[in-house]
Motif scaffolding. Structure first.
Motif, PDB file in Angstrom:
ATOM      1  N   VAL A 155       0.875  -1.177   0.000  1.00 14.12           N
ATOM      2  CA  VAL A 155       0.000   0.000   0.000  1.00 14.12           C
ATOM      3  C   VAL A 155       0.909   1.222   0.000  1.00 14.12           C
ATOM      4  CG1 VAL A 155      -1.832   1.234   1.251  1.00 14.12           C
ATOM      5  CG2 VAL A 155      -1.774  -1.272   1.271  1.00 14.12           C
ATOM      6  N   PRO A 157       1.898   5.639  -0.979  1.00 11.77           N
ATOM      7  CA  PRO A 157       1.405   7.018  -0.924  1.00 11.77           C
ATOM      8  C   PRO A 157       1.504   7.711  -2.288  1.00 11.77           C
ATOM      9  CG  PRO A 157       3.679   6.998  -0.237  1.00 11.77           C
ATOM     10  CD  PRO A 157       3.348   5.588  -0.652  1.00 11.77           C
ATOM     11  N   ASN A 159       3.125  10.717  -2.933  1.00 16.94           N
ATOM     12  CA  ASN A 159       4.167  11.726  -3.187  1.00 16.94           C
ATOM     13  C   ASN A 159       5.248  11.268  -4.156  1.00 16.94           C
ATOM     14  OD1 ASN A 159       5.209  10.002  -1.273  1.00 16.94           O
ATOM     15  ND2 ASN A 159       6.121  11.593  -0.020  1.00 16.94           N
ATOM     16  N   LYS A 182      -2.057  -1.721  -3.817  1.00 19.02           N
ATOM     17  CA  LYS A 182      -3.048  -0.652  -3.953  1.00 19.02           C
ATOM     18  C   LYS A 182      -2.312   0.692  -3.874  1.00 19.02           C
ATOM     19  CE  LYS A 182      -5.120   1.835  -1.274  1.00 19.02           C
ATOM     20  NZ  LYS A 182      -5.021   3.117  -2.017  1.00 19.02           N
ATOM     21  N   PRO A 183      -2.263   1.419  -4.986  1.00 22.85           N
ATOM     22  CA  PRO A 183      -1.604   2.735  -4.954  1.00 22.85           C
ATOM     23  C   PRO A 183      -2.505   3.773  -4.297  1.00 22.85           C
ATOM     24  CG  PRO A 183      -2.488   2.304  -7.149  1.00 22.85           C
ATOM     25  CD  PRO A 183      -2.807   1.077  -6.309  1.00 22.85           C
ATOM     26  N   ALA A 184      -1.947   4.942  -4.025  1.00 27.39           N
ATOM     27  CA  ALA A 184      -2.724   6.024  -3.396  1.00 27.39           C
ATOM     28  C   ALA A 184      -3.853   6.469  -4.322  1.00 27.39           C
ATOM     29  CB  ALA A 184      -1.804   7.203  -3.092  1.00 27.39           C
ATOM     30  N   ARG A 215     -10.584   7.089  -1.532  1.00 20.73           N
ATOM     31  CA  ARG A 215     -10.283   7.221  -0.098  1.00 20.73           C
ATOM     32  C   ARG A 215     -11.367   6.527   0.743  1.00 20.73           C
ATOM     33  NH1 ARG A 215      -6.298   9.983   1.810  1.00 20.73           N
ATOM     34  NH2 ARG A 215      -6.260  10.421   4.026  1.00 20.73           N
ATOM     35  N   GLY A 238       3.400   5.459   4.145  1.00 18.30           N
ATOM     36  CA  GLY A 238       2.338   6.451   4.300  1.00 18.30           C
ATOM     37  C   GLY A 238       2.408   7.061   5.682  1.00 18.30           C
ATOM     38  N   VAL A 242      -2.074   5.627   9.919  1.00 17.55           N
ATOM     39  CA  VAL A 242      -2.500   4.480   9.108  1.00 17.55           C
ATOM     40  C   VAL A 242      -1.549   3.301   9.338  1.00 17.55           C
ATOM     41  CG1 VAL A 242      -2.927   3.621   6.771  1.00 17.55           C
ATOM     42  CG2 VAL A 242      -3.675   5.914   7.390  1.00 17.55           C
ATOM     43  N   GLU A 260       6.996   2.217   6.453  1.00 20.81           N
ATOM     44  CA  GLU A 260       7.774   3.442   6.170  1.00 20.81           C
ATOM     45  C   GLU A 260       6.827   4.600   6.412  1.00 20.81           C
ATOM     46  OE1 GLU A 260      10.905   3.598   5.185  1.00 20.81           O
ATOM     47  OE2 GLU A 260      11.371   1.594   4.459  1.00 20.81           O
ATOM     48  N   LEU A 261       6.954   5.261   7.563  1.00 21.77           N
ATOM     49  CA  LEU A 261       5.902   6.184   7.990  1.00 21.77           C
ATOM     50  C   LEU A 261       6.365   7.638   7.975  1.00 21.77           C
ATOM     51  CD1 LEU A 261       4.548   3.904  10.859  1.00 21.77           C
ATOM     52  CD2 LEU A 261       3.943   3.916   8.431  1.00 21.77           C
ATOM     53  N   GLY A 263       7.649  11.511   9.072  1.00 20.77           N
ATOM     54  CA  GLY A 263       8.887  12.002   9.679  1.00 20.77           C
ATOM     55  C   GLY A 263       8.694  13.405  10.239  1.00 20.77           C
ATOM     56  N   GLU A 395       4.510  17.079  10.782  1.00 19.78           N
ATOM     57  CA  GLU A 395       5.038  17.269   9.426  1.00 19.78           C
ATOM     58  C   GLU A 395       4.197  18.313   8.707  1.00 19.78           C
ATOM     59  OE1 GLU A 395       4.350  13.300   7.793  1.00 19.78           O
ATOM     60  OE2 GLU A 395       6.273  13.413   6.801  1.00 19.78           O
ATOM     61  N   PHE A 397       4.684  19.038   5.415  1.00 20.96           N
ATOM     62  CA  PHE A 397       4.538  18.455   4.075  1.00 20.96           C
ATOM     63  C   PHE A 397       4.256  19.532   3.033  1.00 20.96           C
ATOM     64  CE2 PHE A 397       3.838  14.212   2.009  1.00 20.96           C
ATOM     65  CZ  PHE A 397       4.917  13.611   2.640  1.00 20.96           C
ATOM     66  N   LEU A 423      12.878   9.422  11.214  1.00 20.50           N
ATOM     67  CA  LEU A 423      13.157   8.940   9.856  1.00 20.50           C
ATOM     68  C   LEU A 423      14.488   9.501   9.344  1.00 20.50           C
ATOM     69  CD1 LEU A 423      12.192   7.216   7.548  1.00 20.50           C
ATOM     70  CD2 LEU A 423      10.823   9.133   6.716  1.00 20.50           C
TER      71      LEU A 423
HETATM   72  P1  NAD Z   1      -1.756   8.032   3.991  1.00 17.67           P
HETATM   73  O1  NAD Z   1      -1.358   7.218   5.162  1.00 17.67           O
HETATM   74  O2  NAD Z   1      -2.998   8.843   4.066  1.00 17.67           O
HETATM   75  O3  NAD Z   1      -1.960   7.100   2.711  1.00 17.67           O
HETATM   76  C1  NAD Z   1      -0.984   6.160   2.312  1.00 17.67           C
HETATM   77  C2  NAD Z   1      -1.703   4.974   1.695  1.00 17.67           C
HETATM   78  O4  NAD Z   1      -2.516   4.367   2.687  1.00 17.67           O
HETATM   79  C3  NAD Z   1      -2.637   5.332   0.540  1.00 17.67           C
HETATM   80  O5  NAD Z   1      -2.581   4.326  -0.444  1.00 17.67           O
HETATM   81  C4  NAD Z   1      -3.991   5.343   1.206  1.00 17.67           C
HETATM   82  O6  NAD Z   1      -5.051   5.071   0.298  1.00 17.67           O
HETATM   83  C5  NAD Z   1      -3.848   4.228   2.202  1.00 17.67           C
HETATM   84  N1  NAD Z   1      -4.769   4.311   3.328  1.00 17.67           N
HETATM   85  C6  NAD Z   1      -5.298   5.428   3.888  1.00 17.67           C
HETATM   86  N2  NAD Z   1      -6.144   5.087   4.885  1.00 17.67           N
HETATM   87  C7  NAD Z   1      -6.136   3.737   4.957  1.00 17.67           C
HETATM   88  C8  NAD Z   1      -6.817   2.785   5.790  1.00 17.67           C
HETATM   89  N3  NAD Z   1      -7.660   3.153   6.754  1.00 17.67           N
HETATM   90  N4  NAD Z   1      -6.580   1.483   5.583  1.00 17.67           N
HETATM   91  C9  NAD Z   1      -5.724   1.091   4.634  1.00 17.67           C
HETATM   92  N5  NAD Z   1      -5.060   1.924   3.808  1.00 17.67           N
HETATM   93  C10 NAD Z   1      -5.257   3.236   3.978  1.00 17.67           C
HETATM   94  O7  NAD Z   1      -0.477   8.893   3.629  1.00 17.67           O
HETATM   95  P2  NAD Z   1      -0.310   9.941   2.432  1.00 17.67           P
HETATM   96  O8  NAD Z   1      -0.954  11.220   2.802  1.00 17.67           O
HETATM   97  O9  NAD Z   1      -0.705   9.329   1.127  1.00 17.67           O
HETATM   98  O10 NAD Z   1       1.271  10.086   2.394  1.00 17.67           O
HETATM   99  C11 NAD Z   1       1.945  11.031   3.150  1.00 17.67           C
HETATM  100  C12 NAD Z   1       2.580  10.376   4.358  1.00 17.67           C
HETATM  101  O11 NAD Z   1       3.437   9.324   3.921  1.00 17.67           O
HETATM  102  C13 NAD Z   1       3.457  11.328   5.128  1.00 17.67           C
HETATM  103  O12 NAD Z   1       3.285  11.127   6.504  1.00 17.67           O
HETATM  104  C14 NAD Z   1       4.862  10.904   4.714  1.00 17.67           C
HETATM  105  O13 NAD Z   1       5.847  11.221   5.641  1.00 17.67           O
HETATM  106  C15 NAD Z   1       4.702   9.447   4.547  1.00 17.67           C
HETATM  107  N6  NAD Z   1       5.746   8.919   3.673  1.00 17.67           N
HETATM  108  C16 NAD Z   1       6.698   8.130   4.254  1.00 17.67           C
HETATM  109  C17 NAD Z   1       7.726   7.640   3.470  1.00 17.67           C
HETATM  110  C18 NAD Z   1       8.786   6.767   4.064  1.00 17.67           C
HETATM  111  O14 NAD Z   1       9.517   6.140   3.309  1.00 17.67           O
HETATM  112  N7  NAD Z   1       8.912   6.678   5.371  1.00 17.67           N
HETATM  113  C19 NAD Z   1       7.786   7.933   2.100  1.00 17.67           C
HETATM  114  C20 NAD Z   1       6.778   8.732   1.556  1.00 17.67           C
HETATM  115  C21 NAD Z   1       5.759   9.216   2.368  1.00 17.67           C
END
Ligand code: NAD
Length: 493
Positions: A155, A157, A159, A182-184, A215, A238, A242, A260-261, A263, A395, A397, A423
Motif C-alpha cells: 500500500v 502514498p 508523493n 493498492k496505490p494512493a 479514499r 504512508g 494508518v 515506512e511512515l 517524519g 510534518e 509536508f 526517519l
Molecule cells: P496516507 O497514510 O494517508 O496514505 C498512504 C496509503 O494508505 C494510501 O494508499 C492510502 O489510500 C492508504 N490508506 C489510507 N487510509 C487507509 C486505511 N484506513 N486502511 C488502509 N489503507 C489506507 O499517507 P499519504 O498522505 O498518502 O502520504 C503522506 C505520508 O506518507 C506522510 O506522513 C509521509 O511522511 C509518509 N511517507 C513516508 C515515506 C517513508 O519512506 N517513510 C515515504 C513517503 C511518504
C-alpha cells in the motif's frame, strides 16, 4: 489538459488481476484529478473487498510457480522490466507530473530513481545467501536458508507514485513473493502504467496484481488483505496513524510488516559549517517535490553565531525558486497534491505567526501569472520558530522552512530528538569530533552529514521510533521479503 503520451496504451484505467485488465466487481469508478485545480481528468476503478480478494486468490495461486523459478529467471524478468521502464521514461514522467503535480524535470528524476531499485533487486535476487552452520554434534548438518514470505500486500502514498511502489514490488518479486498492491487514491495511473510495462516484460499471470480505490473504499479493500491469512506480509509507506492501524489489524494473523511512515526531520547548521554548502543541502532536501517528502527537513536549527548569515543566504535562494505548472519547463515547484494539503500548510504558517514567527519570504498561496487553480503555495522561510508551534510537532509536508535558533550542541540534539518520529536527520559541521558525536546521538534511521540528498537504491532506507521499521533498498531490502528457515539433517555419522 489531456494526458499526451507517445504510447497512449500506458494510460490504464482498470485493475490488473490474474493477468487480466478488468473493472471493479461493483463497476464503481473514482476520479483522478488535476492537483492544481482539483478538476477530474480521468477515472479508475473504485475497488472493494471483492476485488482485493480476487487479487489475493490470483497471487496465492501463482506463488508456488513463481518461487520455484530460479533466482536467475526472476532476475531476468526484473531486468526486462527495468529496461521497459527506462525506455518509456518520458511517458512515465508525464503521467507522474499530470497526476501528482511535480515538475517534469523532477518526474524524470523519479523515474530514474524508481527504476534504479528494479535494477538493484534484479542484481540482489541471485544473492539471497543462507549459512552453513558448524554442527555441534557428530552426524548432523545445520543450515539456514532464505525463503520468500508468500503473498505480499503493498500500500503506497501519492508523493512518489513510481518510486514508492517500485521499491516494494521489486524486492518482493526478486525474493520469490507474489504481490497484491493498492496505490494512493490521488495517483493511481503511474502504478498502473508500471504494471502494464511489467506485463510487456513477460510477467506471469497472478504474480503482480493491482487494484485502485477511492479514499472512502480503501479501508474495506485493504481490510480484506489484513484479515486474509494467505497474505503473509504488509508493506506500507504512508502516514503514521494508518501505519499503526495496519500493525494493529494485522496482529490477528501476525503478518510480517514493513512500515515506512511519517517524519519530522531536523536539519542542524553548526557554527563551523560551510554555510553555502548547508544552504545548498537544505534547498535540495527541503524543496524537492514542493516539500512533500517524508525526509524533508521540517525543523531547521541554526546556531546563533551564523543564524543571520544563514537566514540571509537561504532567503535569497528560496525567493528565487520558480513556482509553476508541472508542465512548464522552468517550474521548480508545482502545485501541492490537493486542497487538504494546502490547508494544512496554511494552518501551520498561521499558527507559527500567532506564536511569534516572522515571514522572511513567502507565507501565502500563489495565484494568477499562469497559475491555474488554488493549490500553489509560495516557498517560505519563517524566522524565530519555537517549540510551541504546530510545525515543531507535525510534518508540514509543504515548502515551508522554519528556522529555530540554538546555542548549545547537547541542547540541539535533545531538541532534534524530541519527537516521536525518527526517519531522517541532517547536520552540517566541519569538526570531525562533533560529527561523530552528533551522528551517534541523533535518533533517525537516515542521517545526512554535510549532505542533503541521501536517497540511493544501494542504501538501507527506513525509520526508527514511530517512523516505522523495515528497510528498503540495499542488501537489507531483500531480507524484508524473506524468512530464515533452519534445516537440520541427521543420520550422517
Ligand atoms: P496516507 O497514510 O494517508 O496514505 C498512504 C496509503 O494508505 C494510501 O494508499 C492510502 O489510500 C492508504 N490508506 C489510507 N487510509 C487507509 C486505511 N484506513 N486502511 C488502509 N489503507 C489506507 O499517507 P499519504 O498522505 O498518502 O502520504 C503522506 C505520508 O506518507 C506522510 O506522513 C509521509 O511522511 C509518509 N511517507 C513516508 C515515506 C517513508 O519512506 N517513510 C515515504 C513517503 C511518504
Amino acid at each position: 489538459m489531456p494526458l499526451t503520451l507517445t504510447r497512449p496504451e500506458l494510460s490504464r484505467s482498470q485493475n490488473f488481476i490474474a493477468g487480466k485488465w478488468q473493472d471493479a466487481a461493483s463497476g464503481a469508478r473514482h476520479p483522478v484529478s488535476d492537483p492544481a485545480t482539483g478538476i477530474e481528468f480521468t477515472s479508475v476503478p473504485d475497488s472493494g473487498a471483492a476485488d482485493a480478494q480476487a487479487a489475493t486468490d490470483a497471487a496465492h495461486a501463482a506463488f508456488d510457480t513463481w518461487r520455484d523459478r530460479t533466482a536467475r529467471e526472476r532476475a531476468q524478468f526484473l531486468k526486462r522490466w527495468h529496461a521497459a521502464i527506462v525506455a518509456n521514461g518520458e511517458d512515465l514522467a508525464r503521467i507522474i507530473s499530470r497526476e501528482q503535480g511535480k515538475p517534469l524535470a523532477e518526474a524524470r528524476g523519479e523515474v530514474a530513481y524508481g527504476a534504479s531499485y528494479v535494477e538493484w533487486f534484479a542484481e540482489e535476487a541471485v544473492r539471497a545467501y543462507g549459512d552453513m552452520i558448524p554442527a555441534l554434534m557428530p552426524g548432523k548438518r545445520m543450515m539456514a536458508v532464505k525463503e520468500p514470505v508468500g503473498v505480499v500486500a503493498a500500500v503506497t502514498p501519492w508523493n512518489f507514485p513510481l518510486a514508492m511502489i517500485a521499491r516494494k514490488i521489486a524486492p518482493a518479486l526478486a525474493a520469490g513473493c507474489t504481490v497484491v498492491a493498492k496505490p494512493a487514491e490521488d495517483t493511481p495511473l503511474t502504478a498502473l502504467a508500471l504494471v502494464r510495462l511489467a506485463e510487456e516484460a513477460g510477467l506471469p499471470a497472478g504474480v503482480l496484481n493491482i487494484v485502485t480505490a477511492s479514499r472512502d473504499h480503501t479501508p474495506a479493500t485493504v481490510a480484506n488483505w489484513l484479515a486474509d491469512s494467505r497474505v503473509r506480509k504488509i508493506t506500507f509507506t504512508g502516514s503514521t496513524p494508518v501505519g499503526k492501524y495496519l500493525a494493529r489489524e494485522s496482529a490477528e494473523t501476525l503478518k510480517k510488516l514493513s512500515l515506512e511512515l511519517g517524519g519530522n526531520a531536523p536539519f542542524i547548521v553548526f557554527d563551523d559549517a560551510d554555510l553555502d554548502a548547508a544552504v545548498t543541502g537544505l534547498m535540495a532536501a527541503k524543496f524537492r517535490n514542493g516539500g512533500q517528502t517524508c525526509v524533508c527537513p521540517n525543523r531547521v536549527y541554526v546556531q546563533s553565531g551564523v543564524y543571520d548569515a544563514f537566514a540571509r543566504k537561504l532567503v535569497e535562494r528560496v525567493a528565487a525558486l520558480r513556482v509553476g505548472p508541472a508542465t512548464r519547463d522552468d517550474s521548480q515547484i508545482g502545485p501541492m497534491i490537493n486542497a487538504r494539503a494546502v490547508h494544512k500548510i496554511e494552518r501551520h504558517v498561521e499558527d507559527a505567526l500567532a506564536h511569534g514567527a516572522t515571514v522572511l519570504t513567502g507565507g501565502r498561496r500563489l495565484s494568477g501569472d499562469g497559475l491555474e487553480g488554488a493549490n500553489y503555495y509560495a516557498p517560505t522561510v519563517l524566522g524565530n520558530a519555537n517549540r510551541d508551534m504546530a510545525l515543531f510537532r507535525e510534518e508540514t509536508f509543504g515548502p515551508v522552512a522554519p528556522l529555530f535558533r540554538f546555542d548549545d550542541d547537547a541542547d540541539v540534539v535533545r531538541e532534534a530528538n524530541d519527537t516521536p518520529f525518527g526517519l531522517a536527520a541532517y547536520f552540517y559541521s566541519t569538526d570531525v569530533r562533533r560529527i561523530w558525536r552528533v551522528a551517534s546521538r541523533l535518533e533517525s534511521g537516515v542521517i545526512g552529514i554535510n549532505e542533503g540528498a541521501v536517497a540511493s537504491e544501494a542504501a538501507p532506507f527506513g525509520g526508527m521510533k514511530e517512523s516505522g521499521y523495515g528497510r528498503e533498498g540495499s542488501r537489507y531490502g531483500l531480507d524484508d521479503y524473506m524468512h530464515v528457515k533452519y534445516l537440520c539433517q541427521g543420520g550422517l555419522a
